[in-house]
Design an enzyme around this catalytic site. Structure first.
Site, PDB file in Angstrom:
ATOM      1  N   GLU A  62      43.005 122.264  59.906  1.00 36.01           N
ATOM      2  CA  GLU A  62      44.978 122.011  60.284  1.00 36.01           C
ATOM      3  C   GLU A  62      45.829 122.980  60.475  1.00 36.01           C
ATOM      4  OE1 GLU A  62      42.654 117.806  58.093  1.00 36.01           O
ATOM      5  OE2 GLU A  62      44.012 119.237  56.703  1.00 36.01           O
ATOM      6  N   THR A  98      37.528 112.223  78.541  1.00 40.34           N
ATOM      7  CA  THR A  98      39.468 111.725  79.245  1.00 40.34           C
ATOM      8  C   THR A  98      39.879 110.456  77.982  1.00 40.34           C
ATOM      9  OG1 THR A  98      38.526 109.909  80.720  1.00 40.34           O
ATOM     10  CG2 THR A  98      38.388 112.309  81.322  1.00 40.34           C
ATOM     11  N   HIS A  99      41.136 110.755  77.936  1.00 40.44           N
ATOM     12  CA  HIS A  99      41.659 109.851  77.301  1.00 40.44           C
ATOM     13  C   HIS A  99      40.786 109.651  75.862  1.00 40.44           C
ATOM     14  CE1 HIS A  99      44.454 108.775  80.752  1.00 40.44           C
ATOM     15  NE2 HIS A  99      42.515 108.917  81.165  1.00 40.44           N
ATOM     16  N   SER A 127      38.613 117.638  47.534  1.00 42.15           N
ATOM     17  CA  SER A 127      39.827 117.251  47.645  1.00 42.15           C
ATOM     18  C   SER A 127      40.038 117.362  46.115  1.00 42.15           C
ATOM     19  CB  SER A 127      39.352 115.220  48.203  1.00 42.15           C
ATOM     20  OG  SER A 127      40.082 114.678  46.740  1.00 42.15           O
ATOM     21  N   LYS A 131      34.279 114.445  49.704  1.00 44.17           N
ATOM     22  CA  LYS A 131      35.249 115.340  50.910  1.00 44.17           C
ATOM     23  C   LYS A 131      34.902 116.771  50.765  1.00 44.17           C
ATOM     24  CE  LYS A 131      38.503 113.188  52.336  1.00 44.17           C
ATOM     25  NZ  LYS A 131      39.432 113.226  53.178  1.00 44.17           N
ATOM     26  N   TYR A 143      76.089 144.876  70.994  1.00 42.87           N
ATOM     27  CA  TYR A 143      75.396 144.092  70.243  1.00 42.87           C
ATOM     28  C   TYR A 143      76.474 142.956  69.267  1.00 42.87           C
ATOM     29  CZ  TYR A 143      72.803 143.948  65.525  1.00 42.87           C
ATOM     30  OH  TYR A 143      72.150 144.155  64.665  1.00 42.87           O
ATOM     31  N   SER A 196      69.739 143.415  55.078  1.00 42.72           N
ATOM     32  CA  SER A 196      68.071 142.714  56.092  1.00 42.72           C
ATOM     33  C   SER A 196      66.836 143.631  55.696  1.00 42.72           C
ATOM     34  CB  SER A 196      68.576 142.974  57.398  1.00 42.72           C
ATOM     35  OG  SER A 196      68.586 144.620  58.230  1.00 42.72           O
ATOM     36  N   ASN A 210      72.701 150.705  66.468  1.00 43.20           N
ATOM     37  CA  ASN A 210      72.332 149.813  67.466  1.00 43.20           C
ATOM     38  C   ASN A 210      71.127 150.028  68.807  1.00 43.20           C
ATOM     39  OD1 ASN A 210      74.603 148.569  66.288  1.00 43.20           O
ATOM     40  ND2 ASN A 210      75.541 148.497  68.489  1.00 43.20           N
ATOM     41  N   GLN A 226      70.841 140.086  63.879  1.00 43.97           N
ATOM     42  CA  GLN A 226      69.773 140.727  63.019  1.00 43.97           C
ATOM     43  C   GLN A 226      68.601 139.880  62.529  1.00 43.97           C
ATOM     44  OE1 GLN A 226      71.634 142.681  59.349  1.00 43.97           O
ATOM     45  NE2 GLN A 226      70.712 140.561  58.366  1.00 43.97           N
ATOM     46  N   ASN A 251      37.070 118.821  53.822  1.00 45.40           N
ATOM     47  CA  ASN A 251      38.560 118.342  54.855  1.00 45.40           C
ATOM     48  C   ASN A 251      37.974 120.186  55.423  1.00 45.40           C
ATOM     49  OD1 ASN A 251      39.393 116.612  53.515  1.00 45.40           O
ATOM     50  ND2 ASN A 251      39.941 117.436  51.802  1.00 45.40           N
TER      51      ASN A 251
END
Length: 458
Positions: A291, A156-157, A278, A284, A318, A24, A111, A323, A286
């Site tokens: 996003e 709304t909607h 773009s 463009k 444990y 790990s 642990n 892990q 964006n």
């Protein structure tokens, strides 16, 4: 071949690709500060209890601090064969100060060591997340205050509903974040607990003082059951849940910004710093940062589900499965902190297109409810008023006009109670400021809301 800390019982050497799967250290090296902090507290307690001498502890403490300093300077390379951050530090310590370094692990297991590291890490990061949320809240309040007179369509909607203040709309996200902040603060009660000294499962035969290490590490409470101490991951589930919900709220706000910045709406203009272009279409601009936040909300929710599935069938105490509690959490913490800062940047640099918003609320039917309420005030039952206004709206649609453009004679034909003041009532600004109930979109009500919001962050 590196000697394993647990290798005494084994006769065959491990296989390198198995070591890689088992290790790990690739991700838990981020716990180095917590691990060293916990080790110093544990060593100091062992010294207090006479298990380590003063001189032994001083050498251990100095060695650990040197390791941390060397790591921060990029002078340390960790070993996969040593599996994790704990065994890597122990090996480095022994290399640095000799066999005395091996005494540090007395009365301690990996642990309870890893549990301690994780509690310290989650506590630190949650406090930082709370601070970052509050900073974003401050930006939202400033945005609302600087646009207190700006009207916009409420939806709304995704259909035009009623005119509202832009400040009223954006403050919704202040209150979402306020609840998020409260959830993180409440979670600290379950995070701020010390598992150190619980051992592997059943405690230890050494006369240690768990309360000393609790105080040294500034934990508010201590686990009262050694098995619970090493097996509890509830606080990680809770933290991931809080991160996921906050990310969902940021995703909803991102969706608003994406829609508002379209040519079709043009309610806002995002800064170039938080948009991209773009490779093919030169025109463009964006909203990629918004996003990405929207997309990353699915990522953090996935980590929550993964953690729940990880725990659902685990017997006490444990298991190596645990892990897998780290990578998702580490990434979720990084993701939410980045998303909060990006959102703050977008909001603090975007322009609100006030003229476009004003035109939008002047040329729609979002004032229809206002007309219905006007009729109700003239003692017409609401259901009858609703039908009258619906027919007037249909008349306007058929003529390609809006309620404000309808001749007064048409209003009189629809209902004799309508007076010449109807055109004032249909004004979006008048409509908004007629909203006087607590928590409404009326200007005075929003000013009260802003005052309360300011108090919450100061």
């Amino acid at each position: 071949m590196t000697k394993k800390a647990w290798g005494g019982r084994f006769t065959n050497d491990s296989i390198s690709w198995v070591d890689d799967f088992n290790a790990s250290i690739h991700f838990d090296k981020v716990l180095i500060e917590e691990d060293i902090k916990g080790s110093i507290a544990h060593g100091d307690m062992l010294k207090t209890k006479g298990i380590l001498t003063e001189d032994e502890f001083k050498k251990i403490e100095a060695g650990l601090k040197e390791i941390l300093e060397e790591y921060q300077k990029g002078q340390i390379t960790f070993s996969i064969e040593r599996e994790d951050i704990h065994m890597n530090i122990e090996a480095l310590l022994i290399e640095k100060i000799g066999p005395i370094g091996g005494k540090l692990h007395t009365a301690r297991s990996r642990n309870d060591q890893v549990a301690t590291d994780m509690h310290l890490y989650v506590k630190r990061e949650v406090i930082d997340i709370i601070s970052t949320i509050e900073y974003l809240q401050g930006t939202i309040v400033e945005l609302a205050e600087s646009n207190i007179e700006v009207l916009m369509p409420g939806y709304t909607h995704l259909q035009r509903a009623q005119p509202i203040l832009f400040s009223h709309h954006i403050l919704v996200y202040f209150w979402m974040l306020e609840r998020d902040k409260a959830r993180f603060k409440d979670a600290l009660k379950r995070i701020d607990i010390s598992p150190l000294g619980a051992g592997a499962i059943s405690g230890t035969t050494f006369d240690i003082d768990r309360h000393q290490t609790q105080k040294a590490l500034d934990f508010n409470d201590i686990y009262h059951n050694s098995m619970d101490a090493v097996s509890d991951r509830d606080y990680i589930v809770e933290t991931l849940s809080n991160i996921s919900l906050t990310m969902v709220h940021l995703s909803r706000l991102s969706e608003e910004l994406i829609f508002w910045s379209t040519d079709e709406a043009n309610f806002i203009t995002l800064s170039d710093a938080f948009t991209t272009g773009s490779s093919m279409m030169p025109q463009k601009k964006n909203p990629d940062m918004a996003e990405l936040i929207r997309g990353k909300s699915g990522r953090t929710s996935g980590y929550l589900m993964s953690m729940l599935m990880l725990l659902k069938g685990l017997p006490l105490t444990y298991n190596k499965d645990m892990q897998e509690d780290k990578e998702g959490l580490f990434d979720a913490v990084k993701t939410i902190k980045g998303a909060l800062k990006i959102m703050d940047g977008m909001l603090s640099t975007m322009s609100v297109n006030k003229d476009v918003l004003e035109e939008a609320v002047s040329n729609d039917f979002s004032n229809a409810t206002e007309l219905a309420d006007y009729l109700v005030e003239k003692e017409i039952p609401f259901r009858d008023a609703h039908e009258i206004v619906g027919k007037l709206v249909l008349t306007c649609i058929n003529r390609g006009i809006y309620l404000k453009d309808l001749p007064f004679e048409e209003y009189k034909k629809a209902s004799s109670v309508i007076e010449n003041d109807i055109y004032d009532i249909l004004s979006a600004k008048v409509s908004v400021n007629r909203r006087i109930s607590y928590g409404s979109t009326g200007t005075e009500a929003v000013k009260v809301q802003l005052k309360l919001a300011r108090e919450r962050i100061t």
